[in-house]
Motif scaffolding. Sequence first.
Motif, PDB file in Angstrom:
ATOM      1  N   THR A   1     -16.316 -60.923  -1.301  1.00 27.07           N
ATOM      2  CA  THR A   1     -15.045 -60.262  -1.556  1.00 27.07           C
ATOM      3  C   THR A   1     -15.131 -58.756  -1.467  1.00 27.07           C
ATOM      4  OG1 THR A   1     -15.453 -60.262  -3.930  1.00 27.07           O
ATOM      5  CG2 THR A   1     -14.160 -62.097  -3.020  1.00 27.07           C
ATOM      6  N   GLN A   2     -16.310 -58.199  -1.335  1.00 28.66           N
ATOM      7  CA  GLN A   2     -16.418 -56.750  -1.207  1.00 28.66           C
ATOM      8  C   GLN A   2     -15.576 -56.266  -0.038  1.00 28.66           C
ATOM      9  OE1 GLN A   2     -20.316 -55.293  -0.330  1.00 28.66           O
ATOM     10  NE2 GLN A   2     -19.685 -53.161  -0.443  1.00 28.66           N
ATOM     11  N   GLY A   3     -15.752 -56.861   1.123  1.00 30.04           N
ATOM     12  CA  GLY A   3     -14.976 -56.460   2.286  1.00 30.04           C
ATOM     13  C   GLY A   3     -13.530 -56.886   2.185  1.00 30.04           C
ATOM     14  N   LEU A   4     -13.300 -58.101   1.724  1.00 31.08           N
ATOM     15  CA  LEU A   4     -11.941 -58.592   1.618  1.00 31.08           C
ATOM     16  C   LEU A   4     -11.165 -57.855   0.549  1.00 31.08           C
ATOM     17  CD1 LEU A   4     -12.524 -62.436   1.954  1.00 31.08           C
ATOM     18  CD2 LEU A   4     -11.638 -60.873   3.663  1.00 31.08           C
ATOM     19  N   GLY A   5     -11.829 -57.423  -0.508  1.00 33.67           N
ATOM     20  CA  GLY A   5     -11.162 -56.737  -1.595  1.00 33.67           C
ATOM     21  C   GLY A   5     -11.125 -55.240  -1.413  1.00 33.67           C
ATOM     22  N   CYS A   6     -11.527 -54.767  -0.297  1.00 37.48           N
ATOM     23  CA  CYS A   6     -11.551 -53.335  -0.038  1.00 37.48           C
ATOM     24  C   CYS A   6     -10.115 -52.816   0.026  1.00 37.48           C
ATOM     25  CB  CYS A   6     -12.287 -53.045   1.271  1.00 37.48           C
ATOM     26  SG  CYS A   6     -12.326 -51.310   1.674  1.00 37.48           S
TER      27      CYS A   6
ATOM     28  N   GLN B   1     -10.663 -42.400   8.760  1.00 33.77           N
ATOM     29  CA  GLN B   1     -10.863 -43.844   8.870  1.00 33.77           C
ATOM     30  C   GLN B   1     -12.325 -44.190   8.584  1.00 33.77           C
ATOM     31  OE1 GLN B   1      -8.854 -43.827  12.845  1.00 33.77           O
ATOM     32  NE2 GLN B   1      -8.235 -45.872  12.203  1.00 33.77           N
ATOM     33  N   THR B   2     -13.218 -43.418   9.174  1.00 33.20           N
ATOM     34  CA  THR B   2     -14.652 -43.660   8.981  1.00 33.20           C
ATOM     35  C   THR B   2     -15.029 -43.500   7.520  1.00 33.20           C
ATOM     36  OG1 THR B   2     -15.082 -42.845  11.213  1.00 33.20           O
ATOM     37  CG2 THR B   2     -16.960 -42.967   9.734  1.00 33.20           C
ATOM     38  N   ASP B   3     -14.570 -42.423   6.896  1.00 32.42           N
ATOM     39  CA  ASP B   3     -14.879 -42.190   5.484  1.00 32.42           C
ATOM     40  C   ASP B   3     -14.335 -43.308   4.601  1.00 32.42           C
ATOM     41  OD1 ASP B   3     -16.183 -39.859   6.146  1.00 32.42           O
ATOM     42  OD2 ASP B   3     -14.493 -38.550   5.595  1.00 32.42           O
ATOM     43  N   GLY B   4     -13.124 -43.766   4.905  1.00 35.76           N
ATOM     44  CA  GLY B   4     -12.541 -44.856   4.129  1.00 35.76           C
ATOM     45  C   GLY B   4     -13.346 -46.131   4.252  1.00 35.76           C
TER      46      GLY B   4
ATOM     47  N   LEU C   1     -16.664 -54.956   9.200  1.00 39.38           N
ATOM     48  CA  LEU C   1     -16.345 -53.631   8.666  1.00 39.38           C
ATOM     49  C   LEU C   1     -17.349 -52.587   9.150  1.00 39.38           C
ATOM     50  CD1 LEU C   1     -15.341 -54.623   5.033  1.00 39.38           C
ATOM     51  CD2 LEU C   1     -13.824 -53.778   6.835  1.00 39.38           C
ATOM     52  N   VAL C   2     -18.614 -52.951   9.166  1.00 38.85           N
ATOM     53  CA  VAL C   2     -19.659 -52.044   9.667  1.00 38.85           C
ATOM     54  C   VAL C   2     -19.421 -51.750  11.141  1.00 38.85           C
ATOM     55  CG1 VAL C   2     -22.134 -51.877  10.190  1.00 38.85           C
ATOM     56  CG2 VAL C   2     -21.386 -52.674   7.946  1.00 38.85           C
ATOM     57  N   PHE C   3     -19.054 -52.760  11.902  1.00 40.01           N
ATOM     58  CA  PHE C   3     -18.774 -52.590  13.331  1.00 40.01           C
ATOM     59  C   PHE C   3     -17.633 -51.592  13.546  1.00 40.01           C
ATOM     60  CE2 PHE C   3     -16.531 -53.696  17.219  1.00 40.01           C
ATOM     61  CZ  PHE C   3     -17.552 -53.750  18.144  1.00 40.01           C
ATOM     62  N   ILE C   4     -16.567 -51.743  12.782  1.00 40.80           N
ATOM     63  CA  ILE C   4     -15.426 -50.825  12.904  1.00 40.80           C
ATOM     64  C   ILE C   4     -15.861 -49.411  12.539  1.00 40.80           C
ATOM     65  CG2 ILE C   4     -13.132 -50.234  12.030  1.00 40.80           C
ATOM     66  CD1 ILE C   4     -12.696 -53.289  11.593  1.00 40.80           C
ATOM     67  N   ARG C   5     -16.557 -49.283  11.411  1.00 44.27           N
ATOM     68  CA  ARG C   5     -17.021 -47.959  10.977  1.00 44.27           C
ATOM     69  C   ARG C   5     -17.920 -47.307  12.025  1.00 44.27           C
ATOM     70  NH1 ARG C   5     -21.548 -48.146   6.813  1.00 44.27           N
ATOM     71  NH2 ARG C   5     -22.592 -48.683   8.745  1.00 44.27           N
ATOM     72  N   ASP C   6     -18.893 -48.063  12.517  1.00 42.09           N
ATOM     73  CA  ASP C   6     -19.842 -47.515  13.492  1.00 42.09           C
ATOM     74  C   ASP C   6     -19.155 -47.176  14.812  1.00 42.09           C
ATOM     75  OD1 ASP C   6     -21.762 -47.815  11.559  1.00 42.09           O
ATOM     76  OD2 ASP C   6     -22.714 -49.559  12.491  1.00 42.09           O
TER      77      ASP C   6
ATOM     78  N   SER D   1     -16.425 -46.438   2.138  1.00 46.45           N
ATOM     79  CA  SER D   1     -16.228 -46.857   0.744  1.00 46.45           C
ATOM     80  C   SER D   1     -16.210 -48.382   0.617  1.00 46.45           C
ATOM     81  CB  SER D   1     -14.924 -46.270   0.190  1.00 46.45           C
ATOM     82  OG  SER D   1     -13.800 -46.901   0.772  1.00 46.45           O
ATOM     83  N   CYS D   2     -16.098 -49.074   1.746  1.00 48.55           N
ATOM     84  CA  CYS D   2     -16.020 -50.541   1.736  1.00 48.55           C
ATOM     85  C   CYS D   2     -17.350 -51.220   2.020  1.00 48.55           C
ATOM     86  CB  CYS D   2     -15.017 -51.018   2.783  1.00 48.55           C
ATOM     87  SG  CYS D   2     -13.336 -50.511   2.485  1.00 48.55           S
ATOM     88  N   VAL D   3     -18.261 -50.505   2.680  1.00 42.25           N
ATOM     89  CA  VAL D   3     -19.517 -51.128   3.093  1.00 42.25           C
ATOM     90  C   VAL D   3     -20.687 -50.236   2.719  1.00 42.25           C
ATOM     91  CG1 VAL D   3     -18.535 -52.428   5.016  1.00 42.25           C
ATOM     92  CG2 VAL D   3     -19.366 -50.143   5.410  1.00 42.25           C
ATOM     93  N   SER D   4     -21.836 -50.832   2.718  1.00 39.40           N
ATOM     94  CA  SER D   4     -23.061 -50.101   2.433  1.00 39.40           C
ATOM     95  C   SER D   4     -23.286 -49.043   3.510  1.00 39.40           C
ATOM     96  CB  SER D   4     -24.249 -51.075   2.410  1.00 39.40           C
ATOM     97  OG  SER D   4     -25.458 -50.376   2.470  1.00 39.40           O
ATOM     98  N   THR D   5     -23.648 -47.854   3.088  1.00 35.61           N
ATOM     99  CA  THR D   5     -23.876 -46.779   4.058  1.00 35.61           C
ATOM    100  C   THR D   5     -25.138 -47.026   4.862  1.00 35.61           C
ATOM    101  OG1 THR D   5     -25.003 -45.499   2.364  1.00 35.61           O
ATOM    102  CG2 THR D   5     -22.672 -45.021   2.741  1.00 35.61           C
ATOM    103  N   HIS D   6     -26.002 -47.899   4.390  1.00 36.56           N
ATOM    104  CA  HIS D   6     -27.253 -48.183   5.099  1.00 36.56           C
ATOM    105  C   HIS D   6     -27.129 -49.331   6.083  1.00 36.56           C
ATOM    106  CE1 HIS D   6     -29.084 -45.352   2.430  1.00 36.56           C
ATOM    107  NE2 HIS D   6     -28.708 -46.051   1.388  1.00 36.56           N
ATOM    108  N   SER D   7     -26.041 -50.063   5.997  1.00 36.73           N
ATOM    109  CA  SER D   7     -25.871 -51.230   6.842  1.00 36.73           C
ATOM    110  C   SER D   7     -25.537 -50.805   8.265  1.00 36.73           C
ATOM    111  CB  SER D   7     -24.756 -52.116   6.279  1.00 36.73           C
ATOM    112  OG  SER D   7     -24.691 -53.307   6.982  1.00 36.73           O
ATOM    113  N   ARG D   8     -26.354 -51.220   9.224  1.00 37.43           N
ATOM    114  CA  ARG D   8     -26.165 -50.856  10.636  1.00 37.43           C
ATOM    115  C   ARG D   8     -26.342 -52.077  11.524  1.00 37.43           C
ATOM    116  NH1 ARG D   8     -23.614 -46.121  11.177  1.00 37.43           N
ATOM    117  NH2 ARG D   8     -24.420 -44.671   9.670  1.00 37.43           N
ATOM    118  N   LYS D   9     -25.745 -53.204  11.147  1.00 44.84           N
ATOM    119  CA  LYS D   9     -25.862 -54.426  11.934  1.00 44.84           C
ATOM    120  C   LYS D   9     -25.180 -54.246  13.282  1.00 44.84           C
ATOM    121  CE  LYS D   9     -25.750 -57.257   7.810  1.00 44.84           C
ATOM    122  NZ  LYS D   9     -25.045 -58.263   7.060  1.00 44.84           N
TER     123      LYS D   9
END
Length: 189
Positions: free
Chosen positions: A17-22, A111-114, A72-77, A117-125
């Motif tokens: 729910t971390q991503g879904l509840g973002c 958008q990137t900053d937002g 979410l990581v894909f969108i951010r990256d 806040s939803c995903v781990s900053t270290h996650s780079r899948k």
Amino acid sequence: MTSWTRLILVLLCSAVTQGLGCDWLRHYGHLSNISLTLVQVMGGQLTDQESPVPFPYRLYERIKKDEVESQLVFIRDSLELIAGLYRHDNRSSVTWDTDKTERFLMTIDRQTDGLKSCVSTHSRKNMSRQRRYYRRLEKSTLYRTGGSPESWELIRKETKLHLEQLDWLASFLVDSSAASRRRSTETRH
């Protein structure tokens, strides 16, 4: 249920729910619309020229089937990589509206900053395929032509395609999140 089982269940549920509840995802659509509008109006008509690097539609299809965190990581990256294209040294050859271009980049950064806040900053899948694509795009356009106006217009056209795909992916996440919440509410009643 044992305490260990409860703990594992709570951890699994919170991860899903971390991503879904973002909460920030509700704002993504608005900012996405702004960035799409700005990329269209900051310059003239979009070019009809074909990109030397094929658009990665299969990558978008593949990520849609992945877990929420990965999406979410894909969108951010992707947004970070798009912004990186525009931070190229030589944008002086284009005649884009400077104010609209800066607002476009600020919106991408928001958008990137937002999403951070939803995903781990270290996650780079899945980052390697994305990074390779953007590197090839940059080399085949901006570096090959020395940052010509035509290559920048091609970057702008490709950016619009990516923003549309990212908006589609984010909408898919929001819609699936809403459906999940409805199902959850229905089972409680």
